[in-house]
Design an enzyme around this catalytic site. Structure first.
Site, PDB file in Angstrom:
ATOM      1  N   GLY A 156       0.840  -1.205   0.000  1.00 22.14           N
ATOM      2  CA  GLY A 156       0.000   0.000   0.000  1.00 22.14           C
ATOM      3  C   GLY A 156       0.871   1.250   0.000  1.00 22.14           C
ATOM      4  O   GLY A 156       1.910   1.266   0.654  1.00 22.14           O
ATOM      5  N   ARG A 191       0.745  -5.039  -5.030  1.00 20.66           N
ATOM      6  CA  ARG A 191       0.878  -6.088  -4.013  1.00 20.66           C
ATOM      7  C   ARG A 191       1.289  -7.403  -4.677  1.00 20.66           C
ATOM      8  O   ARG A 191       0.903  -8.482  -4.257  1.00 20.66           O
ATOM      9  CB  ARG A 191      -0.429  -6.237  -3.243  1.00 20.66           C
ATOM     10  CG  ARG A 191      -0.795  -4.989  -2.423  1.00 20.66           C
ATOM     11  CD  ARG A 191      -1.924  -5.268  -1.468  1.00 20.66           C
ATOM     12  NE  ARG A 191      -2.399  -4.083  -0.787  1.00 20.66           N
ATOM     13  CZ  ARG A 191      -1.848  -3.562   0.305  1.00 20.66           C
ATOM     14  NH1 ARG A 191      -0.765  -4.114   0.829  1.00 20.66           N
ATOM     15  NH2 ARG A 191      -2.356  -2.479   0.871  1.00 20.66           N
ATOM     16  N   ASP A 209       5.573  -5.376   5.684  1.00 18.51           N
ATOM     17  CA  ASP A 209       5.865  -6.770   5.985  1.00 18.51           C
ATOM     18  C   ASP A 209       5.966  -7.649   4.721  1.00 18.51           C
ATOM     19  O   ASP A 209       6.881  -8.457   4.602  1.00 18.51           O
ATOM     20  CB  ASP A 209       4.737  -7.282   6.899  1.00 18.51           C
ATOM     21  CG  ASP A 209       5.059  -8.625   7.476  1.00 18.51           C
ATOM     22  OD1 ASP A 209       6.122  -8.750   8.095  1.00 18.51           O
ATOM     23  OD2 ASP A 209       4.262  -9.556   7.291  1.00 18.51           O
ATOM     24  N   THR A 227       4.781   1.958   6.341  1.00 18.08           N
ATOM     25  CA  THR A 227       3.369   1.595   6.454  1.00 18.08           C
ATOM     26  C   THR A 227       2.680   2.618   7.347  1.00 18.08           C
ATOM     27  O   THR A 227       3.222   2.996   8.390  1.00 18.08           O
ATOM     28  CB  THR A 227       3.116   0.197   7.053  1.00 18.08           C
ATOM     29  OG1 THR A 227       1.763   0.147   7.533  1.00 18.08           O
ATOM     30  CG2 THR A 227       4.017  -0.137   8.204  1.00 18.08           C
ATOM     31  N   ASP A 255       0.153   1.930   8.966  1.00 18.71           N
ATOM     32  CA  ASP A 255      -0.385   1.182  10.116  1.00 18.71           C
ATOM     33  C   ASP A 255       0.591   1.140  11.294  1.00 18.71           C
ATOM     34  O   ASP A 255       0.176   0.840  12.420  1.00 18.71           O
ATOM     35  CB  ASP A 255      -0.706  -0.264   9.715  1.00 18.71           C
ATOM     36  CG  ASP A 255      -1.915  -0.375   8.791  1.00 18.71           C
ATOM     37  OD1 ASP A 255      -2.442   0.671   8.387  1.00 18.71           O
ATOM     38  OD2 ASP A 255      -2.316  -1.511   8.491  1.00 18.71           O
ATOM     39  N   ASP A 268       2.753  -1.093  11.866  1.00 18.22           N
ATOM     40  CA  ASP A 268       2.710  -2.449  12.441  1.00 18.22           C
ATOM     41  C   ASP A 268       3.955  -3.270  12.140  1.00 18.22           C
ATOM     42  O   ASP A 268       3.956  -4.488  12.315  1.00 18.22           O
ATOM     43  CB  ASP A 268       1.464  -3.196  11.941  1.00 18.22           C
ATOM     44  CG  ASP A 268       1.449  -3.381  10.430  1.00 18.22           C
ATOM     45  OD1 ASP A 268       2.336  -2.847   9.745  1.00 18.22           O
ATOM     46  OD2 ASP A 268       0.541  -4.073   9.929  1.00 18.22           O
ATOM     47  N   ARG A 324     -25.501  13.176  18.395  1.00 13.26           N
ATOM     48  CA  ARG A 324     -25.423  11.852  17.764  1.00 13.26           C
ATOM     49  C   ARG A 324     -24.218  11.063  18.276  1.00 13.26           C
ATOM     50  O   ARG A 324     -23.250  11.646  18.793  1.00 13.26           O
ATOM     51  CB  ARG A 324     -25.227  12.014  16.254  1.00 13.26           C
ATOM     52  CG  ARG A 324     -26.494  12.329  15.516  1.00 13.26           C
ATOM     53  CD  ARG A 324     -26.176  12.626  14.058  1.00 13.26           C
ATOM     54  NE  ARG A 324     -27.409  12.803  13.295  1.00 13.26           N
ATOM     55  CZ  ARG A 324     -27.473  13.441  12.138  1.00 13.26           C
ATOM     56  NH1 ARG A 324     -26.389  13.979  11.608  1.00 13.26           N
ATOM     57  NH2 ARG A 324     -28.615  13.549  11.494  1.00 13.26           N
ATOM     58  N   GLY A 370      -5.955   0.092   9.791  1.00 15.79           N
ATOM     59  CA  GLY A 370      -5.276  -0.706  10.816  1.00 15.79           C
ATOM     60  C   GLY A 370      -5.797  -2.118  10.707  1.00 15.79           C
ATOM     61  O   GLY A 370      -6.800  -2.473  11.302  1.00 15.79           O
ATOM     62  N   ARG A 371      -5.115  -2.862   9.851  1.00 13.32           N
ATOM     63  CA  ARG A 371      -5.589  -4.198   9.519  1.00 13.32           C
ATOM     64  C   ARG A 371      -5.411  -5.160  10.701  1.00 13.32           C
ATOM     65  O   ARG A 371      -6.324  -5.857  11.089  1.00 13.32           O
ATOM     66  CB  ARG A 371      -4.736  -4.677   8.347  1.00 13.32           C
ATOM     67  CG  ARG A 371      -5.225  -5.882   7.678  1.00 13.32           C
ATOM     68  CD  ARG A 371      -4.227  -6.298   6.650  1.00 13.32           C
ATOM     69  NE  ARG A 371      -4.578  -5.869   5.323  1.00 13.32           N
ATOM     70  CZ  ARG A 371      -3.702  -5.690   4.339  1.00 13.32           C
ATOM     71  NH1 ARG A 371      -2.415  -5.841   4.571  1.00 13.32           N
ATOM     72  NH2 ARG A 371      -4.099  -5.338   3.152  1.00 13.32           N
ATOM     73  N   ARG A 397     -24.346   7.595  13.334  1.00 14.50           N
ATOM     74  CA  ARG A 397     -23.824   7.670  11.967  1.00 14.50           C
ATOM     75  C   ARG A 397     -22.438   7.041  11.950  1.00 14.50           C
ATOM     76  O   ARG A 397     -21.809   6.875  12.988  1.00 14.50           O
ATOM     77  CB  ARG A 397     -23.693   9.131  11.502  1.00 14.50           C
ATOM     78  CG  ARG A 397     -25.004   9.884  11.402  1.00 14.50           C
ATOM     79  CD  ARG A 397     -25.796   9.445  10.178  1.00 14.50           C
ATOM     80  NE  ARG A 397     -26.942  10.302   9.941  1.00 14.50           N
ATOM     81  CZ  ARG A 397     -28.156  10.117  10.452  1.00 14.50           C
ATOM     82  NH1 ARG A 397     -28.378   9.097  11.269  1.00 14.50           N
ATOM     83  NH2 ARG A 397     -29.140  10.939  10.173  1.00 14.50           N
ATOM     84  N   HIS A 439      -8.873   5.508   2.323  1.00 15.75           N
ATOM     85  CA  HIS A 439      -7.600   5.883   1.696  1.00 15.75           C
ATOM     86  C   HIS A 439      -7.244   7.351   1.857  1.00 15.75           C
ATOM     87  O   HIS A 439      -6.132   7.755   1.496  1.00 15.75           O
ATOM     88  CB  HIS A 439      -7.609   5.456   0.229  1.00 15.75           C
ATOM     89  CG  HIS A 439      -7.604   3.965   0.089  1.00 15.75           C
ATOM     90  ND1 HIS A 439      -8.759   3.221   0.188  1.00 15.75           N
ATOM     91  CD2 HIS A 439      -6.586   3.084  -0.067  1.00 15.75           C
ATOM     92  CE1 HIS A 439      -8.452   1.933   0.066  1.00 15.75           C
ATOM     93  NE2 HIS A 439      -7.149   1.821  -0.085  1.00 15.75           N
ATOM     94  N   GLN A 442      -6.531   8.529   4.489  1.00 19.62           N
ATOM     95  CA  GLN A 442      -5.401   8.456   5.436  1.00 19.62           C
ATOM     96  C   GLN A 442      -4.081   8.126   4.751  1.00 19.62           C
ATOM     97  O   GLN A 442      -3.016   8.317   5.313  1.00 19.62           O
ATOM     98  CB  GLN A 442      -5.656   7.352   6.475  1.00 19.62           C
ATOM     99  CG  GLN A 442      -6.824   7.620   7.359  1.00 19.62           C
ATOM    100  CD  GLN A 442      -7.398   6.327   7.927  1.00 19.62           C
ATOM    101  OE1 GLN A 442      -7.105   5.959   9.054  1.00 19.62           O
ATOM    102  NE2 GLN A 442      -8.208   5.628   7.166  1.00 19.62           N
TER     103      GLN A 442
HETATM  104  O1  F6P Z   1      -1.017  -0.305   3.850  1.00 21.46           O
HETATM  105  C1  F6P Z   1      -1.782  -0.757   4.905  1.00 21.46           C
HETATM  106  C2  F6P Z   1      -3.228  -0.546   4.588  1.00 21.46           C
HETATM  107  O2  F6P Z   1      -3.465   0.823   4.450  1.00 21.46           O
HETATM  108  C3  F6P Z   1      -4.155  -1.174   5.616  1.00 21.46           C
HETATM  109  O3  F6P Z   1      -4.410  -0.354   6.696  1.00 21.46           O
HETATM  110  C4  F6P Z   1      -5.374  -1.461   4.783  1.00 21.46           C
HETATM  111  O4  F6P Z   1      -6.095  -2.554   5.298  1.00 21.46           O
HETATM  112  C5  F6P Z   1      -4.813  -1.801   3.456  1.00 21.46           C
HETATM  113  O5  F6P Z   1      -3.569  -1.166   3.357  1.00 21.46           O
HETATM  114  C6  F6P Z   1      -5.688  -1.397   2.299  1.00 21.46           C
HETATM  115  O6  F6P Z   1      -5.090  -1.816   1.131  1.00 21.46           O
HETATM  116  P1  F6P Z   1      -5.650  -1.553  -0.324  1.00 21.46           P
HETATM  117  O7  F6P Z   1      -5.333  -0.130  -0.669  1.00 21.46           O
HETATM  118  O8  F6P Z   1      -4.888  -2.505  -1.178  1.00 21.46           O
HETATM  119  O9  F6P Z   1      -7.115  -1.801  -0.290  1.00 21.46           O
END
Ligand code: F6P
Length: 349
Positions: A10, A72, A103, A125, A127, A129, A162, A170-171, A272, A278, A280
């Site tokens: 990503g 990827r 990773d 990344t 994330d 992570d 609300r 954050g996978r 809501r 994306h 982010q």
């Molecule tokens: O790069 C990490 C990440 O942003 C994760 O937080 C998210 O789940 C994933 O990539 C989304 O990937 P894609 O853009 O391939 O849908």
């Protein structure tokens, strides 16, 4: 030397700043030539690359994304992928490869290292992570973006009394949720590391109402899930992963919408949801990420010239160091739970 450079996985704010740093430091300090492979490992497998010159990268510091493109693609997904990849690196006359990724990308780099490829990894990344480094570039920018969004959600939630659920990326880990949640004054922070009880969340929100706080902002990582039981089964149906990439990662998203519906159904409070997605990942890196990316890029060039291969540049105790690639890959760096149990706790609920 002739350095091959690629960005995989990503995208992430700061990738272009690393590209700039490798190209400029390589040329000015060592008279290196740099070629950029296009679209991550796919470009190596298809022998698609472009020459990179200092003049062509000097404006990249502040630009989001990656001018090299990303994918990827996993060379180890097919039987002849690894051989094709190694052969192409040799055919292209590349003396050393700098692989910028998370990773998956660095896992491939490590495996190629055992096939004789001279490779240095650079961790990225949003994330945060990746093990082996305290911080990855891109994380700081993502947190800024998510915090600004939460600030905005706070005022509209307040105006309409609300509950607003904000789903952040954050996978596997809750770093973005925890940092942005703390910075944005969230009332609930839900992360993949700690399965949550929907009834407990609702009960805390009810208590807030009883105290006269009629709006709540709930921040949830895309990978967070309820505790095992009927709620988990129900959430899984809505937030079911759609496609799976070549590394076996499912596309996530939907838990925030599911939770907002459940909160409204169980409490009767209008709710809501917003999924930041994306937003982010895109856009210009913060100053912190520009500096970190530049430090990583300069160190990667130094590692190449020291012949320190099979390593990843990393941030530890404020210093840039080189750590074995195997320290970085395979197990995600989980959230420091104390951030929730000690730092955020007095402000939640
Ligand atoms: O790069 C990490 C990440 O942003 C994760 O937080 C998210 O789940 C994933 O990539 C989304 O990937 P894609 O853009 O391939 O849908």
């Amino acid at each position: 030397m002739r350095i091959g450079l690629l960005t995989g996985g990503g995208d992430c704010p700061g990738l272009n700043a690393v590209i700039r740093a490798v190209v400029v430091a390589g040329r000015r300090l060592h008279a290196d030539e740099t070629v950029g492979y296009l679209d991550g490992w796919r470009g190596v497998m298809e022998r698609r690359s472009v020459p990179l010159e200092p003049g062509g990268v000097e404006d990249l510091l502040a630009r989001g994304g990656t001018v090299l493109g990303s994918s990827r693609t996993n060379p180890f997904a097919t039987d002849d992928g690894p051989r094709v990849t190694v052969d192409n690196i040799v055919k292209d006359g590349v003396d050393a490869l700098v692989a910028i990724g998370g990773d998956d990308t660095l896992g491939v780099a490590h495996r190629l290292g055992s096939l004789g490829v001279r490779v240095v990894g650079v961790p990225k990344t949003i994330d945060n992570d990746l093990s082996g480094t305290e911080v990855t570039f891109g994380f700081h920018t993502a947190v800024e973006t998510a915090t600004e969004a939460i600030d905005r959600l706070q005022t509209t939630a307040e105006s309409h009394h609300r509950v607003i659920v904000c789903e952040v990326m954050g996978r596997h880990v809750g770093w973005i949720a925890a940092y942005a949640g703390i910075a944005g004054g969230a009332d609930e922070i839900l992360v993949p590391e700690v399965p949550f009880g929907v009834d407990e969340v609702c009960s805390r929100i009810r208590k807030r109402h009883e105290r006269g706080s009629y709006s709540s902002v709930v921040v949830i990582s895309e990978g967070a899930l309820p505790e095992p039981g009927p709620d988990l089964e129900s959430a899984k149906v809505t937030a079911t992963p759609r496609t799976v990439d070549q590394f076996g990662h499912a596309q996530l998203g939907g838990i925030g919408a599911w939770l907002a519906r459940e909160i409204e159904r169980r409490t009767g409070y209008e709710s809501r949801h917003t999924t930041l997605g994306h937003i982010q990942r895109g856009g210009s890196p913060t100053a912190y990420d520009r500096v970190l990316a530049t430090r990583f890029g300069v160190e990667a060039v130094a590692a190449v010239h020291d012949g320190t291969f099979g390593k990843m540049v990393a941030l530890r105790s404020g210093r840039i160091v080189r750590v074995p690639l195997e320290e970085a890959i395979g197990r995600p760096k989980s959230l420091d739970i104390q951030l929730l149990t000690e730092v955020a706790a007095p402000f939640l609920g």
